[in-house]
Design an enzyme around this catalytic site. Structure first.
Site, PDB file in Angstrom:
ATOM      1  N   ASP A 172      -1.486   4.804  -6.355  1.00  0.00           N
ATOM      2  CA  ASP A 172      -0.052   4.649  -6.091  1.00  0.00           C
ATOM      3  C   ASP A 172       0.753   5.815  -6.641  1.00  0.00           C
ATOM      4  O   ASP A 172       1.856   6.092  -6.181  1.00  0.00           O
ATOM      5  CB  ASP A 172       0.451   3.338  -6.685  1.00  0.00           C
ATOM      6  CG  ASP A 172      -0.027   2.185  -5.841  1.00  0.00           C
ATOM      7  OD1 ASP A 172      -1.180   1.758  -6.021  1.00  0.00           O
ATOM      8  OD2 ASP A 172       0.736   1.746  -4.949  1.00  0.00           O
ATOM      9  N   ASN A 201      -2.944   2.667 -10.176  1.00  0.00           N
ATOM     10  CA  ASN A 201      -3.433   1.939  -8.996  1.00  0.00           C
ATOM     11  C   ASN A 201      -3.445   0.455  -9.346  1.00  0.00           C
ATOM     12  O   ASN A 201      -3.116   0.060 -10.475  1.00  0.00           O
ATOM     13  CB  ASN A 201      -4.826   2.437  -8.592  1.00  0.00           C
ATOM     14  CG  ASN A 201      -5.251   1.902  -7.233  1.00  0.00           C
ATOM     15  OD1 ASN A 201      -4.491   1.972  -6.266  1.00  0.00           O
ATOM     16  ND2 ASN A 201      -6.433   1.326  -7.143  1.00  0.00           N
ATOM     17  N   LYS A 202      -3.828  -0.358  -8.393  1.00  0.00           N
ATOM     18  CA  LYS A 202      -3.788  -1.812  -8.548  1.00  0.00           C
ATOM     19  C   LYS A 202      -4.387  -2.284  -9.866  1.00  0.00           C
ATOM     20  O   LYS A 202      -5.429  -1.775 -10.293  1.00  0.00           O
ATOM     21  CB  LYS A 202      -4.540  -2.441  -7.361  1.00  0.00           C
ATOM     22  CG  LYS A 202      -4.590  -3.946  -7.330  1.00  0.00           C
ATOM     23  CD  LYS A 202      -3.239  -4.607  -7.443  1.00  0.00           C
ATOM     24  CE  LYS A 202      -2.244  -4.135  -6.415  1.00  0.00           C
ATOM     25  NZ  LYS A 202      -0.835  -4.495  -6.772  1.00  0.00           N
ATOM     26  N   GLY A 210       0.860  -1.181   0.000  1.00  0.00           N
ATOM     27  CA  GLY A 210       0.000   0.000   0.000  1.00  0.00           C
ATOM     28  C   GLY A 210       0.895   1.229   0.000  1.00  0.00           C
ATOM     29  O   GLY A 210       1.837   1.310   0.791  1.00  0.00           O
TER      30      GLY A 210
END
Ligand code: MRU
Length: 344
Positions: A232, A242-243, A45
């Site tokens: 991120d 992001n993921k 994270g």
């Protein structure tokens, strides 16, 4: 629910690879050991790895003996090791740069005093992240309608930050208005199934776990009112890394006219990049795709791709929720102001 703790001059981290079935805390005494924890996903994270990295440098300062110049070169060398662990989340580099800048600019002539000040600076990075998450939560809650069903992807919760979370911070702050949360399982590392579902259940926030490929089905049936995710890295124009799988959701949201919100603090914004396609995307081990846990699910030696993140273009983002409020398109002026206001 803090995933990283500074206690007795050591760093303690809950091993996120073992959650939710086991809650095991590991102890770290060097920056290199913390780097290994980041690399191997004990801690993950974007804001949480920034906090862990800052504490990694604090550990080095704590045990340092020598001149101010050699302290600076030691910290720079350890920062390089920490930074090399994960390339996409800018919070990692941001936290390391902040620690190094603090060391270079500090007026402490006594090295021991400077070292204690560095420990305090790492603690302040941690405390600040918690404050920012709470403010982001309050700002984002205003966007959530009464009775909403909100979908989130990956884990942008307390476990991914200093505490409280960004996307899950919004959900926590809006909990009285939320009917339930759709939790994407988030293949291949399963941060949604393992971590987000765990956090929500611990706080008794109603949720339903789904496989990633089910989101479109529920959107089509008007059973998703908003999507909220973390980030991120956000470029100057509002592109969001992001993921992996986040971009799919943003495209689905556009088709179904569902708001797609990104929640992140200033430390996630990278004003040095103006094109989302320039964000480095981490490629992870093939085994994450060929296996679920210890079970092999694909043929031996099958060629695999495993990008850990994707990039959502600014056109698909309805708003970016920050500690200074909600930023809408065009994102560039608001993001620049956000970073400038932080003064870091
Ligand atoms: O690979 P991970 O688990 O570190 O990825 C985490 C994410 O993609 C989160 O959504 C992001 O870091 C935001 S956390 C507040």
């Amino acid at each position: 629910m803090k995933p990283v703790l500074w206690k007795d001059n050591k760093v303690h981290m809950v091993d996120q690879r073992r959650l939710p079935t086991e809650e095991i805390w590991l102890t770290y005494e060097t920056a290199v050991a913390v780097a290994d924890a980041i690399k191997t996903m004990v801690v993950r994270g974007a804001p949480a790895i920034g906090v862990a990295a800052a504490y990694g440098l604090a550990l080095e300062a704590l045990t340092f003996e020598g001149t101010r110049d050699s302290l600076l070169s030691t910290l720079e060398a350890k920062a390089a090791i920490l930074e090399a662990t994960r390339p996409t989340a800018i919070n990692l580099k941001w936290a390391l740069d902040r620690m190094l800048r603090f060391a270079r600019k500090s007026s402490h002539s006594d090295v021991k005093e400077l070292c204690s000040a560095l420990v305090k600076e790492a603690q302040e990075i941690h405390a600040e992240d918690i404050r920012l998450c709470r403010t982001i939560g309050e700002a984002g809650a205003t966007l959530i309608p009464h009775g909403a069903k909100v979908l989130t992807h990956c884990n942008a919760g307390a476990l991914a930050t200093g505490d409280y979370g960004t996307a899950l911070g919004v959900i926590r702050s809006a909990r009285d208005k939320i009917s339930y949360v759709w939790v994407d399982e988030t293949r291949p590392f399963l941060q949604g199934a393992r971590l987000t579902a765990w956090e929500l259940m611990k706080e008794e926030i109603p949720c339903r776990l789904i496989c990633d490929n089910m989101a479109g089905h529920f959107m089509q049936r008007r059973m998703v009112d908003a999507v909220v995710v973390g980030a991120d890295r956000i470029t100057a124009n509002g592109a969001v890394a992001n993921k992996i799988g986040t971009y799919n959701l943003a495209v689905l949201c556009r088709f179904h006219e569902i708001p797609f919100y990104v929640a992140a603090p200033y430390s996630t914004v990278d004003l040095n990049l103006s094109d989302g396609m320039d964000i480095p995307i981490e490629e992870r081990d093939r085994r994450e795709v060929t296996h679920v846990g210890q079970t092999q699910i694909a043929p031996d030696n099958v060629p695999v791709a495993n990008p850990a993140f994707d990039v959502t273009p600014p056109e698909l983002v309805s708003a970016i929720i920050t500690e200074r409020g909600v930023i809408k398109a065009p994102f560039a002026p608001g993001l620049a102001e956000l970073v400038e206001a932080a003064g870091r």
